[in-house]
Design a protein around this motif. Structure first.
Motif, PDB file in Angstrom:
ATOM      1  N   ASN A   7       0.884  -1.162  -0.185  1.00  0.00           N
ATOM      2  CA  ASN A   7       0.076   0.218  -0.064  1.00  0.00           C
ATOM      3  C   ASN A   7       0.834   1.303  -0.004  1.00  0.00           C
ATOM      4  O   ASN A   7       0.385   2.469   0.092  1.00  0.00           O
ATOM      5  N   LYS A   8       2.072   1.182  -0.137  1.00  0.00           N
ATOM      6  CA  LYS A   8       3.177   2.416  -0.036  1.00  0.00           C
ATOM      7  C   LYS A   8       3.070   3.160  -1.237  1.00  0.00           C
ATOM      8  O   LYS A   8       2.808   2.376  -2.402  1.00  0.00           O
ATOM      9  N   PHE A   9       3.509   4.011  -1.489  1.00  0.00           N
ATOM     10  CA  PHE A   9       3.877   4.649  -2.766  1.00  0.00           C
ATOM     11  C   PHE A   9       4.915   3.932  -3.361  1.00  0.00           C
ATOM     12  O   PHE A   9       5.989   3.482  -2.866  1.00  0.00           O
ATOM     13  N   PRO A  10       4.864   3.742  -4.796  1.00  0.00           N
ATOM     14  CA  PRO A  10       5.864   2.891  -5.258  1.00  0.00           C
ATOM     15  C   PRO A  10       7.361   3.616  -5.838  1.00  0.00           C
ATOM     16  O   PRO A  10       7.647   3.772  -6.783  1.00  0.00           O
ATOM     17  N   TRP A  11       7.766   3.915  -4.675  1.00  0.00           N
ATOM     18  CA  TRP A  11       8.906   4.649  -4.628  1.00  0.00           C
ATOM     19  C   TRP A  11      10.165   3.950  -5.752  1.00  0.00           C
ATOM     20  O   TRP A  11      10.810   4.567  -6.615  1.00  0.00           O
ATOM     21  N   GLY A  16      13.357   4.196 -10.388  1.00  0.00           N
ATOM     22  CA  GLY A  16      13.810   3.584 -11.416  1.00  0.00           C
ATOM     23  C   GLY A  16      13.482   4.299 -12.791  1.00  0.00           C
ATOM     24  O   GLY A  16      14.347   4.393 -13.636  1.00  0.00           O
ATOM     25  N   PHE A  17      12.356   5.090 -12.831  1.00  0.00           N
ATOM     26  CA  PHE A  17      12.045   5.741 -14.013  1.00  0.00           C
ATOM     27  C   PHE A  17      12.790   7.007 -14.241  1.00  0.00           C
ATOM     28  O   PHE A  17      13.262   7.475 -15.257  1.00  0.00           O
ATOM     29  N   ILE A  18      12.901   7.707 -13.151  1.00  0.00           N
ATOM     30  CA  ILE A  18      14.098   8.885 -13.085  1.00  0.00           C
ATOM     31  C   ILE A  18      15.332   8.357 -13.519  1.00  0.00           C
ATOM     32  O   ILE A  18      15.821   8.999 -14.210  1.00  0.00           O
ATOM     33  N   PHE A  19      15.928   7.392 -12.986  1.00  0.00           N
ATOM     34  CA  PHE A  19      17.238   6.727 -13.139  1.00  0.00           C
ATOM     35  C   PHE A  19      17.332   6.702 -14.644  1.00  0.00           C
ATOM     36  O   PHE A  19      18.058   7.096 -15.314  1.00  0.00           O
ATOM     37  N   SER A  20      16.186   6.035 -15.271  1.00  0.00           N
ATOM     38  CA  SER A  20      16.181   5.549 -16.966  1.00  0.00           C
ATOM     39  C   SER A  20      16.466   6.795 -17.469  1.00  0.00           C
ATOM     40  O   SER A  20      17.177   7.017 -18.518  1.00  0.00           O
ATOM     41  N   ILE A  21      15.601   7.840 -17.345  1.00  0.00           N
ATOM     42  CA  ILE A  21      15.573   9.182 -17.961  1.00  0.00           C
ATOM     43  C   ILE A  21      16.748   9.881 -18.047  1.00  0.00           C
ATOM     44  O   ILE A  21      17.543  10.220 -18.811  1.00  0.00           O
ATOM     45  N   VAL A  55      18.593  -1.477 -14.086  1.00  0.00           N
ATOM     46  CA  VAL A  55      17.428  -0.757 -13.374  1.00  0.00           C
ATOM     47  C   VAL A  55      16.389  -1.365 -13.849  1.00  0.00           C
ATOM     48  O   VAL A  55      15.270  -1.815 -12.714  1.00  0.00           O
ATOM     49  N   GLN A  56      15.795  -1.913 -14.953  1.00  0.00           N
ATOM     50  CA  GLN A  56      14.804  -2.629 -15.447  1.00  0.00           C
ATOM     51  C   GLN A  56      14.782  -3.788 -14.865  1.00  0.00           C
ATOM     52  O   GLN A  56      13.735  -4.193 -14.217  1.00  0.00           O
ATOM     53  N   LEU A  57      15.894  -4.630 -14.623  1.00  0.00           N
ATOM     54  CA  LEU A  57      15.994  -5.910 -14.145  1.00  0.00           C
ATOM     55  C   LEU A  57      15.487  -5.823 -12.582  1.00  0.00           C
ATOM     56  O   LEU A  57      14.464  -6.948 -11.958  1.00  0.00           O
ATOM     57  N   PHE A  58      16.048  -4.889 -11.985  1.00  0.00           N
ATOM     58  CA  PHE A  58      15.983  -5.037 -10.365  1.00  0.00           C
ATOM     59  C   PHE A  58      14.724  -4.205  -9.825  1.00  0.00           C
ATOM     60  O   PHE A  58      14.300  -4.489  -8.925  1.00  0.00           O
ATOM     61  N   MET A  59      14.742  -2.985 -10.376  1.00  0.00           N
ATOM     62  CA  MET A  59      13.627  -2.175  -9.915  1.00  0.00           C
ATOM     63  C   MET A  59      12.354  -2.257 -10.592  1.00  0.00           C
ATOM     64  O   MET A  59      11.233  -2.141 -10.101  1.00  0.00           O
TER      65      MET A  59
ATOM     66  N   PHE B  72      11.708   7.642 -25.297  1.00  0.00           N
ATOM     67  CA  PHE B  72      10.900   8.276 -23.875  1.00  0.00           C
ATOM     68  C   PHE B  72       9.392   7.738 -24.099  1.00  0.00           C
ATOM     69  O   PHE B  72       8.962   7.105 -22.810  1.00  0.00           O
ATOM     70  N   ILE B  73       8.821   7.430 -25.008  1.00  0.00           N
ATOM     71  CA  ILE B  73       7.524   6.637 -24.958  1.00  0.00           C
ATOM     72  C   ILE B  73       7.728   5.178 -24.671  1.00  0.00           C
ATOM     73  O   ILE B  73       6.983   4.791 -23.668  1.00  0.00           O
ATOM     74  N   LEU B  74       8.871   4.241 -24.903  1.00  0.00           N
ATOM     75  CA  LEU B  74       8.937   3.143 -24.451  1.00  0.00           C
ATOM     76  C   LEU B  74       9.351   3.013 -22.989  1.00  0.00           C
ATOM     77  O   LEU B  74       8.772   2.173 -22.176  1.00  0.00           O
TER      78      LEU B  74
END
Lengths: 101, 203
Positions: A7-11, A16-21, A55-59, B72-74
């Motif tokens: 129920n927590k926020f999906p940190w 992971g999304f921020i790291f990817s960008i 990042v994708q694999l672990f997070m 970025f979309i993907l």
């Protein structure tokens, strides 16, 4: 296991999304806007790509859950096979090209 | 399918039965085989780099703007897919469906931009028959694009099952497995973005 923080926020995902960008933008900067040598650029962007895959694999993919050990073993082994196929092909073909010239 | 295993509250639904755990492990093994498949396509691509047969080269045709839009979309679709599984583990069927729906829309958006890009290349005289380089380019990217298309069809079918049967040990396992597949497509794209586009623009 991720069981008790439903129920927590999906940190994990947001981070992971921020790291990817950030990793993507760093790779673009290194490749197109930095003054690094071509060899340095190739090593930098390949390292950034490997980090982003991790990042994708672990997070995102929760590789450690369930049969975590076997899952990690499979992916590490396939990564090894991939390196052998890609680096080995480039190496063999380039060596052949040089010896023919 | 009256399995008698008791529900362990510390584990998500998709890991409750041994069959589910083994199905998920099996899917990881399939992904390992996919890694080997894409490795052969990448190896072919790198070996054929520069074999242009007097046709256009990647440096002339690649444009960072379009490539970044696709990337970025993907990336975002991988994120929304992760959130969908997070919602599923909170027990929210609606959350799972909304975030999977967003993932689908982003997947379709990605395909739109990729097809647009391919049409542009063909108009510029770079087709799959132009040179060894463009053959390997379209084979590698086409295989990835075909995986995305398959993933979209697959995810629609999982959504229909979730809508009809709700969240149980079977549907959560299926939803989790399609999420693994979707994240994997993003992993492959990271290497296409780096190895094909960035390197193509640098070299």
């Amino acid at each position: 296991m991720a069981g008790n923080n439903h129920n927590k926020f999906p940190w994990n995902h947001v981070l992971g999304f921020i790291f990817s960008i950030v990793l993507t933008l760093l790779a673009v900067w290194a490749a197109l806007y930095s003054s690094l040598s071509i060899t340095a650029i190739v090593w930098t962007i390949v390292t950034l790509a490997l980090l982003q895959a991790a990042v994708q694999l672990f997070m995102f993919m929760h590789i450690g859950e369930g049969e975590g050990k076997a899952q990690k073993g499979t992916i590490y082994f396939s990564a090894f096979i991939a390196v052998v196929i890609v680096a080995g092909s480039i190496w063999v073909m380039n060596a052949m090209m040089h010896s023919m010239m | 399918m009256g399995h008698t295993e008791t529900i362990d509250p510390n584990k998500p639904l998709e890991y409750q039965t041994e069959k589910s755990r083994l199905n998920i492990l099996g899917f990881w093994i399939f992904l390992g085989a996919e890694v080997a498949l894409f490795a052969t396509l990448f190896a072919t691509y790198f070996v054929l780099t520069g074999r242009l047969a007097d046709g256009p080269g990647p440096g002339e045709l690649f444009e960072i703007k379009g490539v970044l839009i696709e990337t970025f979309i993907l990336l975002t679709s991988s994120f929304t897919c992760g959130i969908a599984i997070h919602e599923m583990r909170r027990g929210s069927k609606k959350g799972l469906m909304i975030w999977f729906g967003l993932t689908l829309l982003l997947g379709l958006g990605f395909l739109y931009f990729e097809i647009e890009e391919f049409i542009h290349y063909v108009h510029e005289g770079a087709t799959i028959q132009t040179s060894a380089y463009w053959s390997s380019f379209f084979t590698l990217l086409g295989t990835h694009g075909a995986h995305v298309s398959l993933g979209i069809g697959w995810m629609i079918m999982i959504l229909i099952q979730v809508a009809r049967h709700g969240l149980n040990t079977t549907t959560t396992r299926k939803a989790f497995i399609i999420s693994l597949y979707w994240h994997f497509l993003d992993v492959v794209w990271i290497f296409i973005f780096t190895g094909v586009y960035l390197m193509g623009m640098v070299m």
